[in-house]
Scaffold this active site. Structure first.
Site, PDB file in Angstrom:
ATOM      1  N   PRO A 171      57.261 -30.221  31.436  1.00 39.14           N
ATOM      2  CA  PRO A 171      57.095 -29.163  30.442  1.00 39.14           C
ATOM      3  C   PRO A 171      55.647 -28.815  30.132  1.00 39.14           C
ATOM      4  O   PRO A 171      54.798 -29.693  30.000  1.00 39.14           O
ATOM      5  CB  PRO A 171      57.794 -29.725  29.195  1.00 39.14           C
ATOM      6  CG  PRO A 171      58.022 -31.163  29.468  1.00 39.14           C
ATOM      7  CD  PRO A 171      58.072 -31.331  30.949  1.00 39.14           C
ATOM      8  N   ASN A 172      55.436 -27.535  30.010  1.00 33.02           N
ATOM      9  CA  ASN A 172      54.168 -26.911  29.589  1.00 33.02           C
ATOM     10  C   ASN A 172      53.085 -26.921  30.653  1.00 33.02           C
ATOM     11  O   ASN A 172      52.033 -26.306  30.465  1.00 33.02           O
ATOM     12  CB  ASN A 172      53.648 -27.544  28.285  1.00 33.02           C
ATOM     13  CG  ASN A 172      54.594 -27.328  27.137  1.00 33.02           C
ATOM     14  OD1 ASN A 172      55.003 -26.194  26.896  1.00 33.02           O
ATOM     15  ND2 ASN A 172      54.994 -28.382  26.453  1.00 33.02           N
ATOM     16  N   ASN A 188      54.324 -35.573  37.537  1.00 31.95           N
ATOM     17  CA  ASN A 188      53.713 -35.434  36.219  1.00 31.95           C
ATOM     18  C   ASN A 188      54.800 -34.845  35.327  1.00 31.95           C
ATOM     19  O   ASN A 188      55.012 -33.623  35.315  1.00 31.95           O
ATOM     20  CB  ASN A 188      52.488 -34.524  36.250  1.00 31.95           C
ATOM     21  CG  ASN A 188      51.816 -34.450  34.888  1.00 31.95           C
ATOM     22  OD1 ASN A 188      52.356 -34.937  33.894  1.00 31.95           O
ATOM     23  ND2 ASN A 188      50.645 -33.839  34.829  1.00 31.95           N
ATOM     24  N   ARG A 197      44.250 -41.231  24.514  1.00 36.67           N
ATOM     25  CA  ARG A 197      44.661 -40.176  23.578  1.00 36.67           C
ATOM     26  C   ARG A 197      45.524 -40.770  22.452  1.00 36.67           C
ATOM     27  O   ARG A 197      45.431 -41.952  22.176  1.00 36.67           O
ATOM     28  CB  ARG A 197      45.386 -39.068  24.355  1.00 36.67           C
ATOM     29  CG  ARG A 197      44.470 -38.398  25.397  1.00 36.67           C
ATOM     30  CD  ARG A 197      45.163 -37.280  26.128  1.00 36.67           C
ATOM     31  NE  ARG A 197      45.535 -36.197  25.214  1.00 36.67           N
ATOM     32  CZ  ARG A 197      46.359 -35.194  25.543  1.00 36.67           C
ATOM     33  NH1 ARG A 197      46.880 -35.151  26.764  1.00 36.67           N
ATOM     34  NH2 ARG A 197      46.641 -34.245  24.669  1.00 36.67           N
ATOM     35  N   HIS A 221      48.774 -38.067  35.848  1.00 36.06           N
ATOM     36  CA  HIS A 221      48.456 -37.362  34.609  1.00 36.06           C
ATOM     37  C   HIS A 221      47.043 -36.817  34.708  1.00 36.06           C
ATOM     38  O   HIS A 221      46.125 -37.536  35.134  1.00 36.06           O
ATOM     39  CB  HIS A 221      48.565 -38.271  33.386  1.00 36.06           C
ATOM     40  CG  HIS A 221      49.953 -38.736  33.155  1.00 36.06           C
ATOM     41  ND1 HIS A 221      50.931 -37.898  32.667  1.00 36.06           N
ATOM     42  CD2 HIS A 221      50.555 -39.922  33.403  1.00 36.06           C
ATOM     43  CE1 HIS A 221      52.072 -38.563  32.616  1.00 36.06           C
ATOM     44  NE2 HIS A 221      51.868 -39.783  33.056  1.00 36.06           N
ATOM     45  N   TYR A 224      42.589 -30.534  29.597  1.00 38.15           N
ATOM     46  CA  TYR A 224      43.283 -30.401  30.884  1.00 38.15           C
ATOM     47  C   TYR A 224      42.467 -29.690  31.964  1.00 38.15           C
ATOM     48  O   TYR A 224      42.958 -29.513  33.081  1.00 38.15           O
ATOM     49  CB  TYR A 224      44.613 -29.654  30.673  1.00 38.15           C
ATOM     50  CG  TYR A 224      45.562 -30.386  29.759  1.00 38.15           C
ATOM     51  CD1 TYR A 224      46.071 -31.636  30.104  1.00 38.15           C
ATOM     52  CD2 TYR A 224      45.940 -29.848  28.532  1.00 38.15           C
ATOM     53  CE1 TYR A 224      46.924 -32.325  29.263  1.00 38.15           C
ATOM     54  CE2 TYR A 224      46.804 -30.523  27.679  1.00 38.15           C
ATOM     55  CZ  TYR A 224      47.287 -31.759  28.049  1.00 38.15           C
ATOM     56  OH  TYR A 224      48.140 -32.440  27.217  1.00 38.15           O
ATOM     57  N   GLU A 263      53.037 -41.720  39.828  1.00 37.74           N
ATOM     58  CA  GLU A 263      52.883 -40.971  38.574  1.00 37.74           C
ATOM     59  C   GLU A 263      51.480 -40.363  38.533  1.00 37.74           C
ATOM     60  O   GLU A 263      50.518 -40.990  38.981  1.00 37.74           O
ATOM     61  CB  GLU A 263      53.058 -41.974  37.416  1.00 37.74           C
ATOM     62  CG  GLU A 263      52.846 -41.400  36.037  1.00 37.74           C
ATOM     63  CD  GLU A 263      53.033 -42.484  34.954  1.00 37.74           C
ATOM     64  OE1 GLU A 263      53.085 -43.695  35.303  1.00 37.74           O
ATOM     65  OE2 GLU A 263      53.104 -42.092  33.780  1.00 37.74           O
ATOM     66  N   ARG A 266      44.838 -22.876  28.219  1.00 39.63           N
ATOM     67  CA  ARG A 266      44.547 -23.417  26.879  1.00 39.63           C
ATOM     68  C   ARG A 266      44.012 -24.821  27.064  1.00 39.63           C
ATOM     69  O   ARG A 266      44.198 -25.434  28.117  1.00 39.63           O
ATOM     70  CB  ARG A 266      45.850 -23.496  26.080  1.00 39.63           C
ATOM     71  CG  ARG A 266      45.871 -22.628  24.856  1.00 39.63           C
ATOM     72  CD  ARG A 266      47.123 -22.898  24.028  1.00 39.63           C
ATOM     73  NE  ARG A 266      47.426 -24.331  23.916  1.00 39.63           N
ATOM     74  CZ  ARG A 266      48.624 -24.820  23.578  1.00 39.63           C
ATOM     75  NH1 ARG A 266      49.610 -24.002  23.326  1.00 39.63           N
ATOM     76  NH2 ARG A 266      48.831 -26.114  23.483  1.00 39.63           N
TER      77      ARG A 266
HETATM   78  O1  CA2 Z   1      47.720 -35.383  31.087  1.00 39.37           O
HETATM   79  C1  CA2 Z   1      48.795 -35.000  31.553  1.00 39.37           C
HETATM   80  O2  CA2 Z   1      48.915 -34.625  32.714  1.00 39.37           O
HETATM   81  C2  CA2 Z   1      50.025 -34.927  30.643  1.00 39.37           C
HETATM   82  O3  CA2 Z   1      51.150 -35.316  31.408  1.00 39.37           O
HETATM   83  C3  CA2 Z   1      50.144 -33.483  30.193  1.00 39.37           C
HETATM   84  C4  CA2 Z   1      51.265 -33.246  29.176  1.00 39.37           C
HETATM   85  C5  CA2 Z   1      51.167 -34.230  28.028  1.00 39.37           C
HETATM   86  O4  CA2 Z   1      52.284 -34.083  27.172  1.00 39.37           O
HETATM   87  C6  CA2 Z   1      51.098 -35.665  28.519  1.00 39.37           C
HETATM   88  O5  CA2 Z   1      50.971 -36.520  27.402  1.00 39.37           O
HETATM   89  C7  CA2 Z   1      49.922 -35.857  29.454  1.00 39.37           C
HETATM   90  C8  CA2 Z   1      51.206 -31.851  28.553  1.00 39.37           C
HETATM   91  C9  CA2 Z   1      50.945 -30.745  29.470  1.00 39.37           C
HETATM   92  C10 CA2 Z   1      50.631 -29.536  28.654  1.00 39.37           C
HETATM   93  O6  CA2 Z   1      49.750 -28.787  29.397  1.00 39.37           O
HETATM   94  C11 CA2 Z   1      49.165 -27.726  28.817  1.00 39.37           C
HETATM   95  C12 CA2 Z   1      48.077 -27.224  29.467  1.00 39.37           C
HETATM   96  C13 CA2 Z   1      47.412 -26.154  28.945  1.00 39.37           C
HETATM   97  C14 CA2 Z   1      47.846 -25.572  27.776  1.00 39.37           C
HETATM   98  C15 CA2 Z   1      48.932 -26.082  27.129  1.00 39.37           C
HETATM   99  C16 CA2 Z   1      49.617 -27.162  27.655  1.00 39.37           C
END
Ligand code: CA2
Length: 146
Positions: free
Chosen positions: A12-13, A76, A109, A102, A25, A100, A20
């Site tokens: 998700p996301n 991921n 975090r 990330h 990220y 895995e 963003r």
């Molecule tokens: O660091 C990672 O790759 C995560 O898997 C990313 C997830 C987060 O919930 C994990 O804790 C760590 C979230 C991805 C959201 O990505 C976005 C990127 C840009 C804008 C909004 C969300």
């Protein structure tokens, strides 16, 4: 013999990557990540299947699909990493390598991101190396398979 396949599954996301939170990220979009993965899979002699879904059940269906065809998984699973026993159970069945990945360092975090159900069943993890971490994870799959 047909080439070995790696499924790169994104949760998700992650479709919002690059739009963003660049301080967390980075600036690469999911399309950029896909291009990195295509190059890495090519270099490792692997076929690539690259997908993203915001839905837990869809991700589980794809894990089961990878299992059925004997493919490895680079996963991921986004926030489901920290919550989904169902994804963990699906991954536990996979016999091929599971790595895995990330983008951010989940251990540096918020505390709720420190727990990873995926880590409990994955063969390895690449954490906090940005989008390039996907490249490393695909290389790791190839090593685990050699
Ligand atoms: O660091 C990672 O790759 C995560 O898997 C990313 C997830 C987060 O919930 C994990 O804790 C760590 C979230 C991805 C959201 O990505 C976005 C990127 C840009 C804008 C909004 C969300």
């Amino acid at each position: 013999m047909s080439a070995r396949t790696v499924y790169v599954l994104n949760g998700p996301n992650l479709n919002l990557l690059g739009r963003r939170d660049p301080s967390v990220y980075g600036t690469a979009t999911l399309a950029d990540v896909q291009a990195l993965c295509a190059d890495a899979a090519d270099a490792a002699g692997l076929e690539l299947v690259f997908r993203q879904s915001n839905h837990e059940g869809v991700l589980i269906d794809w894990v089961q699909e990878a299992f059925e065809v004997g493919a490895a998984i680079v996963g991921n699973f986004g926030a489901y990493t920290h919550t989904s026993i169902a994804i963990m159970d699906a991954l536990a069945v996979v016999e091929a390598p599971v790595v895995e990945v990330h983008i951010s360092d989940i251990h540096a975090r918020e505390e709720f991101r420190h727990q990873s159900y995926v880590s409990l069943v994955a063969d390895d993890a690449v954490i906090g190396r940005g989008a390039e971490g996907y490249t490393e994870a695909i290389r790791r799959v190839a090593e685990l398979w050699s």
